[in-house]
Design an enzyme around this catalytic site. Sequence first.
Site, PDB file in Angstrom:
ATOM      1  N   CYS A   2      78.317  91.369  55.003  1.00  0.00           N
ATOM      2  CA  CYS A   2      78.818  92.259  53.976  1.00  0.00           C
ATOM      3  C   CYS A   2      79.460  91.464  52.848  1.00  0.00           C
ATOM      4  O   CYS A   2      79.992  90.379  53.058  1.00  0.00           O
ATOM      5  CB  CYS A   2      79.811  93.276  54.512  1.00  0.00           C
ATOM      6  SG  CYS A   2      79.185  94.321  55.837  1.00  0.00           S
ATOM      7  N   ARG A  27      74.605  88.431  51.929  1.00  0.00           N
ATOM      8  CA  ARG A  27      75.558  88.731  52.993  1.00  0.00           C
ATOM      9  C   ARG A  27      75.275  90.085  53.642  1.00  0.00           C
ATOM     10  O   ARG A  27      75.916  90.453  54.635  1.00  0.00           O
ATOM     11  CB  ARG A  27      76.986  88.723  52.441  1.00  0.00           C
ATOM     12  CG  ARG A  27      77.446  87.381  51.911  1.00  0.00           C
ATOM     13  CD  ARG A  27      78.870  87.465  51.381  1.00  0.00           C
ATOM     14  NE  ARG A  27      79.822  87.721  52.440  1.00  0.00           N
ATOM     15  CZ  ARG A  27      80.670  86.826  52.943  1.00  0.00           C
ATOM     16  NH1 ARG A  27      80.655  85.590  52.483  1.00  0.00           N
ATOM     17  NH2 ARG A  27      81.518  87.142  53.887  1.00  0.00           N
ATOM     18  N   TRP A  74      75.966  95.063  55.524  1.00  0.00           N
ATOM     19  CA  TRP A  74      75.148  94.777  56.694  1.00  0.00           C
ATOM     20  C   TRP A  74      75.727  95.631  57.811  1.00  0.00           C
ATOM     21  O   TRP A  74      76.860  95.440  58.233  1.00  0.00           O
ATOM     22  CB  TRP A  74      75.208  93.294  57.058  1.00  0.00           C
ATOM     23  CG  TRP A  74      74.262  92.894  58.154  1.00  0.00           C
ATOM     24  CD1 TRP A  74      72.966  92.512  58.025  1.00  0.00           C
ATOM     25  CD2 TRP A  74      74.553  92.831  59.559  1.00  0.00           C
ATOM     26  NE1 TRP A  74      72.425  92.220  59.254  1.00  0.00           N
ATOM     27  CE2 TRP A  74      73.370  92.402  60.220  1.00  0.00           C
ATOM     28  CE3 TRP A  74      75.686  93.099  60.333  1.00  0.00           C
ATOM     29  CZ2 TRP A  74      73.297  92.237  61.594  1.00  0.00           C
ATOM     30  CZ3 TRP A  74      75.621  92.932  61.712  1.00  0.00           C
ATOM     31  CH2 TRP A  74      74.433  92.509  62.326  1.00  0.00           C
ATOM     32  N   ASN A  98      85.168  94.254  55.044  1.00  0.00           N
ATOM     33  CA  ASN A  98      84.348  93.344  55.845  1.00  0.00           C
ATOM     34  C   ASN A  98      85.028  93.150  57.181  1.00  0.00           C
ATOM     35  O   ASN A  98      86.252  93.006  57.243  1.00  0.00           O
ATOM     36  CB  ASN A  98      84.202  91.981  55.167  1.00  0.00           C
ATOM     37  CG  ASN A  98      83.223  92.003  54.016  1.00  0.00           C
ATOM     38  OD1 ASN A  98      82.581  93.012  53.749  1.00  0.00           O
ATOM     39  ND2 ASN A  98      83.102  90.883  53.326  1.00  0.00           N
ATOM     40  N   GLY A  99      84.245  93.081  58.240  1.00  0.00           N
ATOM     41  CA  GLY A  99      84.822  92.846  59.555  1.00  0.00           C
ATOM     42  C   GLY A  99      84.574  94.015  60.488  1.00  0.00           C
ATOM     43  O   GLY A  99      83.793  94.932  60.207  1.00  0.00           O
ATOM     44  N   GLU A 477      64.111  74.524  65.534  1.00  0.00           N
ATOM     45  CA  GLU A 477      64.461  74.969  64.186  1.00  0.00           C
ATOM     46  C   GLU A 477      63.231  75.472  63.441  1.00  0.00           C
ATOM     47  O   GLU A 477      63.284  76.499  62.755  1.00  0.00           O
ATOM     48  CB  GLU A 477      65.135  73.836  63.412  1.00  0.00           C
ATOM     49  CG  GLU A 477      65.414  74.119  61.942  1.00  0.00           C
ATOM     50  CD  GLU A 477      66.298  75.331  61.711  1.00  0.00           C
ATOM     51  OE1 GLU A 477      66.327  75.806  60.562  1.00  0.00           O
ATOM     52  OE2 GLU A 477      66.948  75.825  62.661  1.00  0.00           O
ATOM     53  N   LYS A 481      62.650  79.310  61.902  1.00  0.00           N
ATOM     54  CA  LYS A 481      62.287  79.593  60.513  1.00  0.00           C
ATOM     55  C   LYS A 481      61.074  80.519  60.439  1.00  0.00           C
ATOM     56  O   LYS A 481      61.050  81.462  59.659  1.00  0.00           O
ATOM     57  CB  LYS A 481      61.977  78.291  59.762  1.00  0.00           C
ATOM     58  CG  LYS A 481      63.186  77.486  59.382  1.00  0.00           C
ATOM     59  CD  LYS A 481      64.007  78.210  58.329  1.00  0.00           C
ATOM     60  CE  LYS A 481      65.478  77.856  58.440  1.00  0.00           C
ATOM     61  NZ  LYS A 481      66.176  78.378  59.591  1.00  0.00           N
ATOM     62  N   GLU A 484      61.982  84.175  61.724  1.00  0.00           N
ATOM     63  CA  GLU A 484      62.946  84.972  60.972  1.00  0.00           C
ATOM     64  C   GLU A 484      62.435  85.413  59.603  1.00  0.00           C
ATOM     65  O   GLU A 484      62.900  86.428  59.086  1.00  0.00           O
ATOM     66  CB  GLU A 484      64.282  84.238  60.832  1.00  0.00           C
ATOM     67  CG  GLU A 484      64.294  83.008  59.964  1.00  0.00           C
ATOM     68  CD  GLU A 484      65.662  82.326  59.948  1.00  0.00           C
ATOM     69  OE1 GLU A 484      66.680  82.997  60.189  1.00  0.00           O
ATOM     70  OE2 GLU A 484      65.704  81.110  59.700  1.00  0.00           O
ATOM     71  N   HIS A 500      54.396  74.478  83.463  1.00  0.00           N
ATOM     72  CA  HIS A 500      55.296  75.152  84.411  1.00  0.00           C
ATOM     73  C   HIS A 500      55.440  76.634  84.095  1.00  0.00           C
ATOM     74  O   HIS A 500      56.445  77.259  84.435  1.00  0.00           O
ATOM     75  CB  HIS A 500      56.661  74.467  84.410  1.00  0.00           C
ATOM     76  CG  HIS A 500      56.596  73.044  84.881  1.00  0.00           C
ATOM     77  ND1 HIS A 500      56.372  72.709  86.194  1.00  0.00           N
ATOM     78  CD2 HIS A 500      56.698  71.877  84.204  1.00  0.00           C
ATOM     79  CE1 HIS A 500      56.349  71.395  86.311  1.00  0.00           C
ATOM     80  NE2 HIS A 500      56.529  70.860  85.123  1.00  0.00           N
ATOM     81  N   LYS A 597      73.268  86.376  55.791  1.00  0.00           N
ATOM     82  CA  LYS A 597      73.524  84.939  55.692  1.00  0.00           C
ATOM     83  C   LYS A 597      74.780  84.520  56.433  1.00  0.00           C
ATOM     84  O   LYS A 597      74.788  83.546  57.165  1.00  0.00           O
ATOM     85  CB  LYS A 597      73.633  84.558  54.214  1.00  0.00           C
ATOM     86  CG  LYS A 597      73.886  83.079  53.953  1.00  0.00           C
ATOM     87  CD  LYS A 597      72.646  82.268  54.211  1.00  0.00           C
ATOM     88  CE  LYS A 597      72.811  80.831  53.796  1.00  0.00           C
ATOM     89  NZ  LYS A 597      71.629  80.038  54.177  1.00  0.00           N
TER      90      LYS A 597
END
Length: 602
Positions: A2, A27, A74, A98-99, A477, A481, A484, A500, A597
């Site tokens: 947010c 955000r 968000w 926010n939070g 990594e 990428k 996402e 395996h 983000k």
Amino acid sequence: MCGIIGYTGYSEARGILLKGLKTLEYRGYDSAGIAVFHPNFNEVLVTKCEGRVEKLMEKAGDVKGTSGIGHTRWATHGGVCDANSHPHKFGNVTLVHNGIIENYAAIANQLGIANKLRSQTDSEVVAALIDNYYDGDPKAAIINAVKELSGTFGLGIMFDDIPNELFAVRNVSPIICCKNEDGCYIASDIMAIGEYSEDYFVLPEFSIAHITRDNIEVSDFNGNIIEPKMLTLDWDIKNSGKKDYPFYMEKEIMEQPDVITKTIESRINNGLPDFTAENVDDSIFTECDNITVIACGTAMHAGLIGKHIIEKTCGVPVTVNMASEYMYNDPIINEKTLVICVSQSGETIDTLEALKYARRRGARSLSIVNVKGSTIARESENVIYTNAGPEIAVASTKAYTTQVAVFYLICAKMAYLRGRLDEAQTAHFMAELQKIPAAVQSILNRRDEIHHLSNSLLTAEHAFMIGRGLDYPSLLEASLKLKEISYIHSEAFASGELKHGTIALITDQTPVIALLTQEKLMSKQVSNIREVQSRGADVITFIRKSLVNKDVECSFDLPDLEDDFMAVPAVVAMQLLAYYVSSDKGLDVDKPRNLAKVVTVE
């Protein structure tokens, strides 16, 4: 998660708020809204909607007023809809938040307001609580309300009967403040307001900022005036736009040679690693018996590269922990443990709480972050900034590679101080590190070749990546990428583990990306490639140039560095691969679905 912005001054607030929200969309971009004090109606009017800021811009029309607050969301509490969008208004009080407030349901029951709430959010309950205490003294109402809250919060607050003034308070979730001759500004991120002043401060926790057109006064809960620590923006906000690139992610990929160079060169003195400018005490490198890396997602993958090179070069055991699980697994930690926390924003809540936990148990601490003055930077005993500059795309690229560069510097410093490398060997290590930017640039110069390779992944539902040694964490990594930003189900595996169980998933035309940069493991990796090819897999190989041979077809040859320094160039090639798959599928590369983000909620 947010984004918050607030302004009061001598210009129309609408444009400033909307521009700030557009900057803060990384955000969160589920919904957005602004609240502006309207001089004709003598009250705060709210405009908000589900969707991105562009939709809000149309809905906001010609909103008038010179003070207001804004929010891009968000979703945490309540679904994505107009009613759950911020700002929230209850009685005299309008706020953005926010939070997460953990006891919001109990507060709503206590106030008896369940039937009066218009949303499903915890944030509206906070507005109601402040309004419940408000009798004309805004600070007293905020203090009394905050004392009842359990959880994290960054609040921007307005009152109907206090025109052109804002208030802010926080716990964990950041609030940044600055001013210029045109007014005063608050935001959850310096990106939103850095163009208005290069001098700013982070609002201290559990203090109140009273923001008028000409001043920002900060006081503690006892009414004592606080002089906050001023910070100076150390990058050019004007360079934070996309320039001629279609997406921020591509721009940030292309910036990597420059930011890696800045990160490395500022810490080299006479060919040796030097953290004097950061005031990092040598004792944290010499007196630890073990290292614990704490991070999330991409930052955790940087930690896995750090683990590989530190254990090999320094002989110090390193564990890498998911920050979200760290405190709940009864970690073994003591005064001989060095905790290294890694976070681009410096606000990642899981990493922050894990850092606090480790410090309470006596561990020394060092943080690798990108944002000056961030909470993790302030909570850590030592901090090294990555010099990556602003990273806007949700999928991290340059923040990751500069984090890895810092791990190389830490490794060299520790090995030298402990006598694992002599001066000549350390100088050689640093010289090899300094070759990384040029190696990265050589890959960027050939990005069209990678674009061509990406075509084979466009229709894939699943993809697998295989590698050995240092290549495995690099592929973790790379796989993140791809999944996402392209929404292809992608998994990375240590090649030897295929037999395996995982090889059962390989069928005709299954895309498999193989990375080969480690000389001593080359023959074993070739054997694993043969195994998947014999099951019909379509293999794309990225091979270090000096290792290319007739035993396996090379799809793209990577520049030559020593084995331990191939992690950065290899990942940059994979960043480009993921980027082109996403962009060619017509997706919003910078804003992948369901992601934000800066992760400031647990």
